[in-house]
Design a protein around this motif. Structure first.
Motif, mmCIF file in Angstrom:
data_model
loop_
_atom_site.group_PDB
_atom_site.id
_atom_site.type_symbol
_atom_site.label_atom_id
_atom_site.label_comp_id
_atom_site.label_asym_id
_atom_site.label_seq_id
_atom_site.Cartn_x
_atom_site.Cartn_y
_atom_site.Cartn_z
ATOM 1 N N PRO A 277 0.844 -1.195 0.000
ATOM 2 C CA PRO A 277 0.000 0.000 0.000
ATOM 3 C C PRO A 277 0.880 1.246 0.000
ATOM 4 O O PRO A 277 2.047 1.189 0.407
ATOM 5 N N ASP A 304 -2.656 0.586 -3.800
ATOM 6 C CA ASP A 304 -3.849 1.419 -3.932
ATOM 7 C C ASP A 304 -3.647 2.385 -5.110
ATOM 8 O O ASP A 304 -2.639 2.303 -5.816
ATOM 9 N N ARG A 305 -4.582 3.291 -5.313
ATOM 10 C CA ARG A 305 -4.509 4.195 -6.475
ATOM 11 C C ARG A 305 -3.210 4.983 -6.501
ATOM 12 O O ARG A 305 -2.512 5.053 -7.504
ATOM 13 N N PRO A 322 -8.762 -0.497 -2.292
ATOM 14 C CA PRO A 322 -9.246 0.825 -1.877
ATOM 15 C C PRO A 322 -8.213 1.522 -0.983
ATOM 16 O O PRO A 322 -7.302 0.881 -0.466
ATOM 17 N N ASP A 323 -8.387 2.827 -0.799
ATOM 18 C CA ASP A 323 -7.504 3.558 0.130
ATOM 19 C C ASP A 323 -7.848 3.158 1.549
ATOM 20 O O ASP A 323 -9.014 2.969 1.877
ATOM 21 N N TYR A 333 -5.413 -6.496 2.848
ATOM 22 C CA TYR A 333 -4.540 -7.028 1.788
ATOM 23 C C TYR A 333 -4.429 -8.552 1.853
ATOM 24 O O TYR A 333 -3.983 -9.190 0.906
#
Ligand code: F6R
Length: 365
Positions: A277, A304-305, A322-323, A333
């Motif tokens: 992440p 994530d993004r 997702p965040d 995760y």
């Protein structure tokens, strides 16, 4: 009953949003946003100079994640060991100690022997178990049950994430009792943890993506999993799951350990899963990924993004989560990690719920 699922494992993976909700609501008080673990006082967190943790396999890896939490949020040093090692290494244990044992079945022979060793030496004994009437539950001074429901698939999935939920509550409670976690910080962390059921649902939405990338993986002979901090135990968990379900040889490493040996394995045939992440150490992992990519390694990045944006194009495939905040990341995760092993095994046609040579409950050494 598998319901509409092909395997118990698939059903149990998909039950996680719900059973995590049950487990969390047992251990957190959402009206005050505090950890609220009944019987936590038995472990005397405020008097401990260390906490001992022992378990086997996936349960051990849940313990390993919790070491980061106990040390960070409660400033409580954790000594964790695999139960089959702990039971024979004659480590000094006394009445000043508390020891935590983690087990889905509550019957694992090595974990039980470690518990008895600590008990004989006077330590306070806590057990995180999924089967409430099990031997480990009976012999512990205090039981912190996971509310995962019966786990039928041999590979542990929902029990693992529920173990993490219980351990997170214990770590925050320890932080409060030891006077090192402020009320504000505890409330903030607990409100982050309340997001877990909805985040788990969102994580499961990546399943079709994961299924697609599992097909080429099913042709690999080896795979590597990398992660840092609380995602390092997840790298170990990813490798363990892939091995046991698909019989593909896999290893998990702390990403920073790559250049101390395993990088020699990297070539264009080596799939490398990176669990990362976008957090305070993400950049370190990016440089590890670049080292892998430069040697032709095929990276699947789970991030994530923001992590996808900042990955510098090193990954061949990216699975977007997702965040979320740091404390929930290892719980969420875990889901893509489970799904990778599951779908790879399904493509290979192995017996997902009952892998060869394995038993659900390991009651012999
Ligand atoms: C892996 C797995 C095993 C168990 C281990 C401990 O997917 O299921 O590694 O985690 O055998 O079992 P319990 O938790 O019953 O003590």
């Amino acid at each position: 009953d598998k319901g509409n699922y092909k395997h118990f494992m698939a059903k149990e993976i998909h039950e996680q949003p719900e059973v995590l909700g049950h487990t969390l609501s047992r251990y957190f008080d959402y009206t005050t946003n505090t950890a609220n673990v009944a019987g936590a006082e038995k472990l005397n967190f405020n008097k401990l100079s260390r906490l001992l943790i022992s378990a086997c396999g996936t349960a051990y890896l849940a313990g390993l994640v919790s070491k980061y939490w106990f040390e960070k949020y409660a400033r409580l040093p954790v000594e964790i060991d695999i139960a089959s090692e702990f039971r024979y290494r004659e480590t000094p244990v006394s009445g000043n100690d508390a020891a935590l044992f983690i087990s889905q079945s509550g019957e694992t022979a090595d974990t039980l022997a470690s518990l008895r060793y600590c008990k004989e030496n006077g330590a306070a004994i806590g057990a995180v178990v999924n089967v409430p009437e099990s031997t480990i539950a009976r012999e512990a001074d205090m039981v912190y049950p996971t509310i995962a429901g019966p786990e039928i698939g041999v590979a542990s999935t929902k029990a693992f994430t529920c173990q993490l939920a219980v351990l997170a509550a214990l770590a925050l409670q320890a932080g409060r009792e030891r006077g090192v976690l402020s009320a504000e910080r505890e409330q903030e962390l607990v409100s982050e943890l309340t997001e877990i059921p909805s985040l788990a649902l969102k994580a499961l939405a990546a399943e079709s993506e994961i299924e697609k990338l599992s097909q080429p993986l099913s042709k690999a002979d080896n795979a590597l999993y990398l992660g840092r901090s609380t995602n390092y135990p997840l790298a170990l968990e990813g490798a363990l799951k892939l091995k046991e379900l698909s019989y593909i040889h896999a290893e998990g490493y702390a990403a920073g350990e790559l250049k101390h040996g395993p990088i020699a394995l990297i070539d264009e045939n080596m799939p490398v899963f990176v669990i990362a992440p976008y957090d305070s150490i993400y950049e370190k992992t990016v440089s590890n990924m670049q080292e892998v990519a430069a040697r032709g390694g095929r990276i699947v990045l789970i991030t994530d993004r923001k992590g996808a944006e900042e990955s510098g194009g090193a990954a061949e495939n990216t699975v977007i989560m997702p965040d979320m905040s740091d404390i929930v990341a290892p719980i969420i995760y875990a889901l893509p990690v489970q799904l990778i092993a599951y779908h790879t095994a399904v493509f290979m046609g192995t017996d997902v719920d009952q892998p060869r040579n394995l038993a659900k409950s390991v009651t012999v050494e």
